[in-house]
Scaffold this motif. Structure first.
Motif, PDB file in Angstrom:
ATOM      1  N   SER A   6       0.824  -1.211   0.000  1.00 22.09           N
ATOM      2  CA  SER A   6       0.000   0.000   0.000  1.00 22.09           C
ATOM      3  C   SER A   6       0.862   1.268   0.000  1.00 22.09           C
ATOM      4  CB  SER A   6      -0.918  -0.014   1.233  1.00 22.09           C
ATOM      5  OG  SER A   6      -1.366   1.285   1.500  1.00 22.09           O
ATOM      6  N   LEU A   7       0.783   1.989  -1.121  1.00 17.94           N
ATOM      7  CA  LEU A   7       1.525   3.246  -1.210  1.00 17.94           C
ATOM      8  C   LEU A   7       0.996   4.232  -0.163  1.00 17.94           C
ATOM      9  CD1 LEU A   7       3.712   4.842  -2.761  1.00 17.94           C
ATOM     10  CD2 LEU A   7       1.952   5.583  -4.347  1.00 17.94           C
ATOM     11  N   ASP A   8      -0.321   4.203   0.050  1.00 17.04           N
ATOM     12  CA  ASP A   8      -0.928   5.101   1.051  1.00 17.04           C
ATOM     13  C   ASP A   8      -0.276   4.904   2.416  1.00 17.04           C
ATOM     14  OD1 ASP A   8      -2.534   5.608  -1.053  1.00 17.04           O
ATOM     15  OD2 ASP A   8      -4.434   5.421   0.039  1.00 17.04           O
ATOM     16  N   ASN A  42       5.405   8.503 -12.178  1.00 18.26           N
ATOM     17  CA  ASN A  42       4.061   8.043 -11.797  1.00 18.26           C
ATOM     18  C   ASN A  42       3.893   7.994 -10.281  1.00 18.26           C
ATOM     19  OD1 ASN A  42       3.368   7.823 -14.451  1.00 18.26           O
ATOM     20  ND2 ASN A  42       3.699   5.610 -14.578  1.00 18.26           N
ATOM     21  N   VAL A  43       4.903   7.472  -9.608  1.00 18.15           N
ATOM     22  CA  VAL A  43       4.816   7.432  -8.136  1.00 18.15           C
ATOM     23  C   VAL A  43       4.827   8.866  -7.581  1.00 18.15           C
ATOM     24  CG1 VAL A  43       6.056   6.751  -6.028  1.00 18.15           C
ATOM     25  CG2 VAL A  43       5.750   5.090  -7.871  1.00 18.15           C
ATOM     26  N   SER A  44       5.620   9.741  -8.191  1.00 17.23           N
ATOM     27  CA  SER A  44       5.682  11.134  -7.717  1.00 17.23           C
ATOM     28  C   SER A  44       4.300  11.798  -7.815  1.00 17.23           C
ATOM     29  CB  SER A  44       6.691  11.941  -8.537  1.00 17.23           C
ATOM     30  OG  SER A  44       7.955  11.357  -8.432  1.00 17.23           O
ATOM     31  N   GLU A  45       3.607  11.492  -8.901  1.00 17.32           N
ATOM     32  CA  GLU A  45       2.257  12.047  -9.094  1.00 17.32           C
ATOM     33  C   GLU A  45       1.346  11.624  -7.927  1.00 17.32           C
ATOM     34  OE1 GLU A  45       1.054  12.615 -12.869  1.00 17.32           O
ATOM     35  OE2 GLU A  45      -0.722  13.634 -12.049  1.00 17.32           O
ATOM     36  N   GLU A  46       1.453  10.339  -7.561  1.00 17.18           N
ATOM     37  CA  GLU A  46       0.647   9.828  -6.436  1.00 17.18           C
ATOM     38  C   GLU A  46       1.053  10.507  -5.135  1.00 17.18           C
ATOM     39  OE1 GLU A  46      -2.007   7.708  -6.666  1.00 17.18           O
ATOM     40  OE2 GLU A  46      -1.631   8.207  -8.771  1.00 17.18           O
ATOM     41  N   ILE A  47       2.347  10.728  -4.984  1.00 26.27           N
ATOM     42  CA  ILE A  47       2.839  11.373  -3.760  1.00 26.27           C
ATOM     43  C   ILE A  47       2.183  12.745  -3.613  1.00 26.27           C
ATOM     44  CG2 ILE A  47       4.886  12.393  -2.652  1.00 26.27           C
ATOM     45  CD1 ILE A  47       6.534  10.075  -3.805  1.00 26.27           C
ATOM     46  N   LYS A 107      -0.618  13.758  -4.656  1.00 26.60           N
ATOM     47  CA  LYS A 107      -2.042  13.673  -4.303  1.00 26.60           C
ATOM     48  C   LYS A 107      -2.237  13.238  -2.855  1.00 26.60           C
ATOM     49  CE  LYS A 107      -3.394  12.268  -8.954  1.00 26.60           C
ATOM     50  NZ  LYS A 107      -3.586  11.074  -9.770  1.00 26.60           N
ATOM     51  N   LYS A 108      -1.243  12.512  -2.300  1.00 21.85           N
ATOM     52  CA  LYS A 108      -1.507  11.829  -1.034  1.00 21.85           C
ATOM     53  C   LYS A 108      -0.841  12.422   0.202  1.00 21.85           C
ATOM     54  CE  LYS A 108      -2.961   7.642  -3.174  1.00 21.85           C
ATOM     55  NZ  LYS A 108      -2.611   6.492  -3.953  1.00 21.85           N
ATOM     56  N   ASN A 117      -0.267  18.771  -7.323  1.00 24.53           N
ATOM     57  CA  ASN A 117      -1.383  18.372  -6.467  1.00 24.53           C
ATOM     58  C   ASN A 117      -1.147  18.566  -4.977  1.00 24.53           C
ATOM     59  OD1 ASN A 117      -3.005  17.169  -8.668  1.00 24.53           O
ATOM     60  ND2 ASN A 117      -1.280  15.759  -8.784  1.00 24.53           N
TER      61      ASN A 117
END
Ligand SMILES: NC(=O)c1ccc[n+]([C@@H]2O[C@H](COP(=O)([O-])OP(=O)(O)OC[C@H]3O[C@@H](n4cnc5c(N)ncnc54)[C@H](O)[C@@H]3O)[C@@H](O)[C@H]2O)c1
Ligand SMILES: O=c1ccn([C@@H]2O[C@H](COP(=O)(O)OP(=O)(O)O[C@H]3O[C@H](CO)[C@@H](O)[C@H](O)[C@H]3O)[C@@H](O)[C@H]2O)c(=O)[nH]1
Length: 437
Positions: A69-71, A101-106, A108-109, A137
């Motif tokens: 879980s990246l979260d 791609n992981v940076s984009e998620e970072i 957002k989260k 984001n």
């Protein structure tokens, strides 16, 4: 400190484990569920000497955990390491999609200040790109640091625990202070933490790998020339390497460099140069020479068998790209095996750790052997591709008894030429005299 590591391969797992070893609470994130399951069950998914002991004790101490879980990973760490793949793209450049791609998620989260540390090998300007992607984001403050990794597979734990230097590319005092706090336990003997701007840090990594690949390639050219003029590359190496300006390390000639780093990193720097209208001529030569060096023994093997390898059985010792790893990425053994199979030879192969990975690549095309001697049984010749220690002092009597012909093609110059001559072997190595041909 609370640390998260995204990507749990050779670099991520060693980083996470070694940071847990100095008392940090570490969560490692990987998308590969089976890998995470293995690690949760206490199994190290790669072969890396000495990693298992540290791995086990830090899991027991509850300092090292694994998740898909990246979260969970992003919520945990004050410092988030990216140890993601940056493989070679079709045009030779580094594929940054995993990192971005992981940076984009970072972006957002994350909900509070984090330091995002890029440990993957990336071209100049990537920290800036990562910063932009996250900033799109992000609702909180963050810093991006470039912290290239210099560990070698097979020595990764030692290299991480006792680094010759740590490079930190950072323009934020807050992030630099955290990085120093994290790394100070690893440099107590006085080796430096070198702080610089992000771009210079990114280039340091490519420059170091390209220089080392060039050093090896230069020696391979000297070795090839030695054969033409009857000089002995071992003597030349000893004579050169004792000059402290040159140094003794990384002067070993052979059937070329491989691995997950040198081949792709040299190409990525060459391509990055091209993108800026800069022609890295030296790197183009290194790439070209290394590519032909990988099969430099092929014509010699063909010559020995009078250009007819059909039905001949060649025993191969060593398949990993170097000793003390199960990694086969860009291994010279692969080029040799492809070429020998193409010529109709049958191959009996042995490697202490890399057979499962080689089996995934070659399937039933090879005869996989349980031991180095089993591979020799009824083989027409022996070829050595990787210098595992167990190959260094073989039982010559057994070799002669098992092989149909006493002939050894040695891609890593393991044996003394005169000994092989006295023992009655036909012995072909790189940059030295061929005997009994
Ligand atoms: N292998 C080395 O010796 C070495 C040394 C220094 C630097 N590097 C650099 O470090 C980086 C990583 O190399 P490596 O050899 O450890 O790679 P690797 O292929 O062994 O491991 C990468 C891991 O990342 C995981 N992954 C992929 N996408 C993911 C995602 N979205 N989220 C979470 N995990 C994800 C993969 O499943 C894999 O376990 C590369 O840039 C490499 O050039 C490698
Ligand atoms: O004198 C030498 C030394 C090495 N090699 C070959 O070079 C390749 C790479 O070897 P090595 O550098 O020991 O292994 P890696 O694990 O690939 O480590 C390199 O690549 C890593 C990933 O970037 C860096 O972190 C390390 O500092 C850098 O040494 C292998 O195929 C070796 O057989 C030679 O042919 N001759």
């Amino acid at each position: 400190m609370k640390i998260s590591v995204i990507g749990t391969g050779y670099v991520g797992l060693v980083t996470g484990t070694c940071l847990a070893e100095t008392g940090n609470e570490v969560i490692c994130v990987d998308i590969d569920e089976s890998k995470v399951e293995k690690m949760r069950n206490g199994i190290v998914p790669i072969y890396e000497p000495h990693l298992d002991v540290l791995f086990e004790r830090n899991i027991k101490a509850n300092r090292l955990k694994f998740t898909t879980s990246l979260d969970e990973g992003l919520a945990h760490g004050d410092i988030i390491f990216l140890a993601l793949p940056t493989p070679e793209d079709e045009d030779g450049s580094a594929d940054l999609s995993y990192v971005l791609n992981v940076s984009e998620e970072i972006g957002k989260k994350i909900k509070e200040y984090k330091v995002i540390v890029d440990k993957s090998t990336v071209p100049v300007g990537t920290a800036e790109k990562v910063h932009k992607v996250i900033a799109k984001n992000a609702s909180c403050e963050f810093d991006v640091v470039s912290n290239p990794e210099f560990l070698r597979e097979g020595f990764a734990v030692d290299d991480f625990l006792k680094p010759e230097r740590i490079v930190v590319g950072s323009s934020s005092e807050r992030a630099t202070a955290l990085m120093k706090k994290l790394y100070n336990p690893f440099v107590r003997s006085g080796n430096p933490i070198i702080v610089m701007d992000e771009k210079s840090a990114e280039l340091t990594k490519y420059a170091a790998n390209s220089f080392l690949a060039t050093k090896i390639t230069f020696m391979n050219e000297i070795a090839n020339y030695c054969e033409k003029v009857g000089a002995d590359v071992d003597m030349v190496r000893a004579g050169m390497g004792t000059d402290s300006r040159i140094g003794k390390r990384f002067l070993f000639p052979g059937i070329g460099y491989g691995g997950s780093c040198f081949p792709k990193d040299v190409k990525a720097l060459q391509k990055a140069g091209k993108d800026e209208n800069y022609d890295f001529k030296i790197l183009s030569s290194v790439i070209e020479i290394n590519s032909s060096q990988k099969t430099i023994l092929l014509p010699k093997i063909e010559n020995y068998f009078k250009n007819d390898l059909k039905g001949k059985t060649i025993a191969i010792w060593g398949l990993a790209f170097k000793p003390e790893t199960d990694d086969i990425r860009e291994a010279p053994s692969i080029d040799m095996m492809d070429a020998l199979l193409d010529k109709g030879a049958k191959l009996k192969v042995f490697d202490p750790e890399a057979i499962p990975n080689i089996e995934k690549r070659f399937g039933d095309k090879l005869n996989y052997c349980e031991s180095m001697y089993a591979a020799l049984d009824n083989a027409d010749a022996l070829l050595i591709c990787t210098e595992w220690s167990i190959f260094r002092t073989p039982d010559y009597g057994r070799l002669k008894q098992l092989l149909k012909n006493p002939v050894v093609f040695d891609g890593r110059n393991l044996y003394n030429v005169n000994d092989m001559e006295t023992e009655g072997f036909t012995y072909v190595s790189v940059g030295r005299k061929t005997v009994n041909l």
